[in-house]
Design a protein around this motif. Structure first.
Motif, PDB file in Angstrom:
ATOM      1  N   PRO A 272       1.011  -1.244  -0.033  1.00  0.00           N
ATOM      2  CA  PRO A 272       0.129  -0.013  -0.216  1.00  0.00           C
ATOM      3  C   PRO A 272       0.719   1.160   0.090  1.00  0.00           C
ATOM      4  O   PRO A 272       1.779   1.349   0.659  1.00  0.00           O
ATOM      5  N   ASP A 273       0.447   2.276  -0.424  1.00  0.00           N
ATOM      6  CA  ASP A 273       1.396   3.164  -0.276  1.00  0.00           C
ATOM      7  C   ASP A 273       1.236   4.395   0.515  1.00  0.00           C
ATOM      8  O   ASP A 273       2.868   4.257   0.604  1.00  0.00           O
ATOM      9  N   ASP A 274       0.510   4.057   1.560  1.00  0.00           N
ATOM     10  CA  ASP A 274       1.445   4.749   2.732  1.00  0.00           C
ATOM     11  C   ASP A 274       2.164   4.345   3.670  1.00  0.00           C
ATOM     12  O   ASP A 274       3.516   4.494   4.302  1.00  0.00           O
ATOM     13  N   THR A 275       2.126   2.240   3.885  1.00  0.00           N
ATOM     14  CA  THR A 275       3.256   1.600   3.646  1.00  0.00           C
ATOM     15  C   THR A 275       5.085   2.195   2.736  1.00  0.00           C
ATOM     16  O   THR A 275       5.624   1.994   3.646  1.00  0.00           O
ATOM     17  N   ILE A 276       4.516   2.282   1.215  1.00  0.00           N
ATOM     18  CA  ILE A 276       5.741   2.548   0.987  1.00  0.00           C
ATOM     19  C   ILE A 276       6.302   3.605   1.239  1.00  0.00           C
ATOM     20  O   ILE A 276       7.644   3.958   1.085  1.00  0.00           O
ATOM     21  N   LYS A 277       4.977   5.021   1.200  1.00  0.00           N
ATOM     22  CA  LYS A 277       6.212   5.855   1.568  1.00  0.00           C
ATOM     23  C   LYS A 277       6.981   5.701   3.370  1.00  0.00           C
ATOM     24  O   LYS A 277       8.061   6.422   3.502  1.00  0.00           O
ATOM     25  N   ALA A 278       6.104   5.075   4.425  1.00  0.00           N
ATOM     26  CA  ALA A 278       6.669   4.840   5.219  1.00  0.00           C
ATOM     27  C   ALA A 278       8.727   4.478   5.305  1.00  0.00           C
ATOM     28  O   ALA A 278       9.214   4.241   5.865  1.00  0.00           O
ATOM     29  N   THR A 279       8.575   3.542   4.154  1.00  0.00           N
ATOM     30  CA  THR A 279       9.546   2.520   4.402  1.00  0.00           C
ATOM     31  C   THR A 279      10.747   3.779   2.937  1.00  0.00           C
ATOM     32  O   THR A 279      11.763   3.320   4.000  1.00  0.00           O
ATOM     33  N   LEU A 280      10.851   3.649   2.481  1.00  0.00           N
ATOM     34  CA  LEU A 280      11.299   4.888   1.929  1.00  0.00           C
ATOM     35  C   LEU A 280      11.374   5.666   2.421  1.00  0.00           C
ATOM     36  O   LEU A 280      13.474   7.085   2.696  1.00  0.00           O
ATOM     37  N   ASP A 281      10.629   6.801   3.643  1.00  0.00           N
ATOM     38  CA  ASP A 281      11.403   7.975   4.504  1.00  0.00           C
ATOM     39  C   ASP A 281      12.524   7.172   5.449  1.00  0.00           C
ATOM     40  O   ASP A 281      13.467   7.828   5.595  1.00  0.00           O
ATOM     41  N   LYS A 282      12.106   5.937   5.609  1.00  0.00           N
ATOM     42  CA  LYS A 282      13.555   5.413   6.298  1.00  0.00           C
ATOM     43  C   LYS A 282      14.499   4.547   5.832  1.00  0.00           C
ATOM     44  O   LYS A 282      15.331   4.813   6.903  1.00  0.00           O
ATOM     45  N   VAL A 283      14.570   4.074   4.666  1.00  0.00           N
ATOM     46  CA  VAL A 283      15.133   3.749   3.764  1.00  0.00           C
ATOM     47  C   VAL A 283      15.835   5.325   3.650  1.00  0.00           C
ATOM     48  O   VAL A 283      17.548   4.875   3.800  1.00  0.00           O
ATOM     49  N   ALA A 284      15.553   6.048   3.452  1.00  0.00           N
ATOM     50  CA  ALA A 284      16.429   7.725   3.300  1.00  0.00           C
ATOM     51  C   ALA A 284      17.378   7.791   4.564  1.00  0.00           C
ATOM     52  O   ALA A 284      18.552   7.893   4.434  1.00  0.00           O
ATOM     53  N   ARG A 285      16.497   7.733   5.590  1.00  0.00           N
ATOM     54  CA  ARG A 285      17.004   8.212   7.188  1.00  0.00           C
ATOM     55  C   ARG A 285      18.603   7.301   7.296  1.00  0.00           C
ATOM     56  O   ARG A 285      19.063   8.141   7.945  1.00  0.00           O
ATOM     57  N   ALA A 286      18.024   6.206   7.411  1.00  0.00           N
ATOM     58  CA  ALA A 286      18.789   5.202   7.413  1.00  0.00           C
ATOM     59  C   ALA A 286      20.270   5.190   6.472  1.00  0.00           C
ATOM     60  O   ALA A 286      21.840   3.859   6.878  1.00  0.00           O
ATOM     61  N   GLY A 287      20.304   5.812   4.735  1.00  0.00           N
ATOM     62  CA  GLY A 287      21.280   5.984   4.184  1.00  0.00           C
ATOM     63  C   GLY A 287      21.813   4.216   3.421  1.00  0.00           C
ATOM     64  O   GLY A 287      22.815   4.209   3.348  1.00  0.00           O
ATOM     65  N   LEU A 288      20.156   3.640   3.168  1.00  0.00           N
ATOM     66  CA  LEU A 288      21.323   2.260   2.498  1.00  0.00           C
ATOM     67  C   LEU A 288      20.835   2.883   0.754  1.00  0.00           C
ATOM     68  O   LEU A 288      20.422   3.612   0.674  1.00  0.00           O
ATOM     69  N   SER A 289      21.478   1.830   0.002  1.00  0.00           N
ATOM     70  CA  SER A 289      21.510   2.000  -0.777  1.00  0.00           C
ATOM     71  C   SER A 289      20.528   0.990  -1.582  1.00  0.00           C
ATOM     72  O   SER A 289      20.925  -0.023  -1.092  1.00  0.00           O
ATOM     73  N   VAL A 290      20.498   0.854  -2.763  1.00  0.00           N
ATOM     74  CA  VAL A 290      19.396   0.299  -2.958  1.00  0.00           C
ATOM     75  C   VAL A 290      19.740  -0.292  -4.978  1.00  0.00           C
ATOM     76  O   VAL A 290      20.259   0.691  -5.411  1.00  0.00           O
ATOM     77  N   VAL A 291      19.896  -1.596  -5.436  1.00  0.00           N
ATOM     78  CA  VAL A 291      19.884  -1.853  -6.194  1.00  0.00           C
ATOM     79  C   VAL A 291      19.055  -3.435  -6.928  1.00  0.00           C
ATOM     80  O   VAL A 291      18.665  -4.083  -6.283  1.00  0.00           O
ATOM     81  N   SER A 292      18.353  -2.457  -8.332  1.00  0.00           N
ATOM     82  CA  SER A 292      17.457  -3.406  -8.456  1.00  0.00           C
ATOM     83  C   SER A 292      18.261  -4.616  -9.558  1.00  0.00           C
ATOM     84  O   SER A 292      19.128  -3.835 -10.164  1.00  0.00           O
ATOM     85  N   LEU A 293      17.855  -5.130  -9.814  1.00  0.00           N
ATOM     86  CA  LEU A 293      17.932  -6.896 -10.815  1.00  0.00           C
ATOM     87  C   LEU A 293      16.487  -6.846 -11.923  1.00  0.00           C
ATOM     88  O   LEU A 293      16.566  -7.997 -12.086  1.00  0.00           O
ATOM     89  N   PRO A 294      16.685  -5.643 -13.166  1.00  0.00           N
ATOM     90  CA  PRO A 294      15.361  -5.706 -14.185  1.00  0.00           C
ATOM     91  C   PRO A 294      15.705  -7.141 -14.981  1.00  0.00           C
ATOM     92  O   PRO A 294      14.911  -8.226 -14.991  1.00  0.00           O
ATOM     93  N   MET A 295      16.855  -7.603 -15.139  1.00  0.00           N
ATOM     94  CA  MET A 295      16.481  -8.793 -15.963  1.00  0.00           C
ATOM     95  C   MET A 295      16.243  -9.900 -15.586  1.00  0.00           C
ATOM     96  O   MET A 295      15.547 -10.867 -15.820  1.00  0.00           O
TER      97      MET A 295
END
Length: 439
Positions: A272-295
């Protein structure tokens, strides 16, 4: 631009009439970028280094200049999430149904039966030869580290890393299901192996009841040993898979100052959108890097047993992450093994497919950084991923002059320059592994 260029033996030359993207250039003023972020430039090279990058003027190319005819150049690639220990086993152990459980079973069986030091080393060598021929300068691989493989693959990796020094800078992260860390004695021993080989502490996270306690164990060990962290997280469409959120919580809880890279994060796109927003705000504060593996994620996710068409793409929310300042990357992941039947560690292919799958266009924005300086930052590498005066002259020159030209063809005739010199761009023949492929 022709398929190959000739560089002077003196090592002093200029690449004129060349297009560079703004996300790949640092320490340079006065460049004029077009709508897609490309500027027509000139790069001066001496002694293997870039000594100047300047705006191009519509004047004839002088005797020391090589006319690139408006072609695009990228920095040498940085591939921050691969699995070269399991690469190229498809010929002897294919995935029976293309599913994620099928991949797990097939790799587990092949590892138990075939992964000797010689087997792993030869397949690693083949993988790195492919990556090098496509233009990769730095690469992180995950190493399956369940017993007894940790005592086989890590010494092999150390040997291979030394052999490839000066061509590809290699990093390795251990890989195991995080529930295995319940065995504290085994986990401590593995962490010591990783530290001894100057590696990265990594695991696959699942929504097990004691996930937070297991993450705490990993974070404490990483702090004690001075190690970075790398997680496979939420590689599923299950909306209940929220380990990315738990990893960010743990990073904040421990005040972790090292680098953390988290891969996949597929389930985030289903939440859900509210879960996404809360998670991403937290990821930004924590300074994580994220890698997507599209193929690989397109290949595995939403594969249906009833032979119906998949309904979603399987990739994570990189646009929303980038908007919050999160460091985002794309990478190769698996190559010709049960998790992905295809691939060749060609980062340009990854970027081309990511552009189509993740809409890295209209506008192009800063997305070219996802295969260069962004993964270099995630890996803690200051000398890769960008083109800057005083830095190494490590470039990949293409024939395409615009993004649509660049991404419409495989660009198999690209020109590779490392330390200011041309290098061989010949990929190895699959036949060299034939004796390892008996089923």
């Amino acid at each position: 631009m022709s398929a190959t260029i000739t560089l002077p033996t003196s090592g002093v030359y200029s690449l004129a009439n060349l297009r560079l993207h703004r996300s790949h250039v640092s320490g340079v003023e006065g460049l004029v970028f077009d709508a897609d972020g490309f500027a027509l430039t000139r790069i001066d090279v001496a002694g293997g280094n870039i000594i100047a990058i300047g705006g191009y003027t519509a004047q004839p190319v002088d005797d020391a200049g090589i006319d690139c005819r408006g072609a695009i150049a990228f920095p040498a690639f940085v591939d921050c999430h691969t699995h070269i220990d399991k690469g190229h086993i498809w010929g002897r152990k294919p995935n029976p149904d293309g599913s994620f459980p099928g991949a797990l079973t097939a790799v587990g069986e092949d590892r138990a039966a075939r992964w000797t030091a010689e087997d792993v080393e030869r397949r690693m060598e083949f993988s790195l030869s492919c990556a090098y021929a496509h233009g990769t300068k730095a690469l992180r691989t995950h190493l399956d580290s369940l017993p007894p493989q940790e005592d086989i693959s890590w010494p092999v990796f150390e040997t291979v890393r030394e052999r490839w020094k000066g061509r590809i800078e290699l990093q390795a992260a251990c890989l195991f299901g995080i529930d295995t860390a319940r065995d504290e004695a085994w986990f401590n021993r593995l962490a010591d192996i990783v530290a001894r080989h100057r590696g990265v502490l990594g695991a696959v996270t699942y929504m097990v009841p004691d996930l937070d306690a297991l993450l705490d164990r990993m974070f404490r060990k990483a702090i004690d040993l001075g190690l970075d962290l790398d997680f496979h997280a939420d590689e599923t469409d299950d909306v209940e898979a929220i380990s990315l959120d738990r990893i960010a919580d743990a990073a904040l809880r421990h005040g972790f100052e090292g680098r953390i890279l988290v891969g996949h994060c597929c389930s985030l796109a289903r939440q859900p959108d509210d879960t996404i927003k809360a998670t991403l705000d937290k990821v930004a504060r924590a300074g994580l890097s994220v890698v997507s593996l599209p193929m690989c994620n397109m290949y595995l996710q939403d594969r249906r047993a009833d032979a119906t068409t998949p309904r979603w793409r399987g990739v994570t929310l990189l646009h929303e992450m980038a908007a919050r300042g999160i460091n985002v990357c794309v990478s190769s992941d698996n190559t010709r093994d049960p998790f992905y039947a295809y691939g060749d560690l060609d980062v340009l292919e990854v970027y081309r497919e990511a552009t189509r799958i993740l809409h890295f266009d209209h506008p192009v924005g800063e997305w070219p950084a996802t295969i260069a300086n962004n993964p270099a930052r995630a890996m803690g590498m200051a000398d890769a991923g960008s083109l800057t005066p005083g830095g190494k002259a490590d470039l990949v020159l293409f024939r395409g002059r615009s993004l649509t030209e660049l991404l419409s063809r495989p660009e198999s005739r690209r020109t590779l320059i490392r330390d200011g010199k041309l290098i061989d761009a010949t990929v190895p023949d699959y036949q060299v592994l034939d004796d390892l492929m008996e089923r």
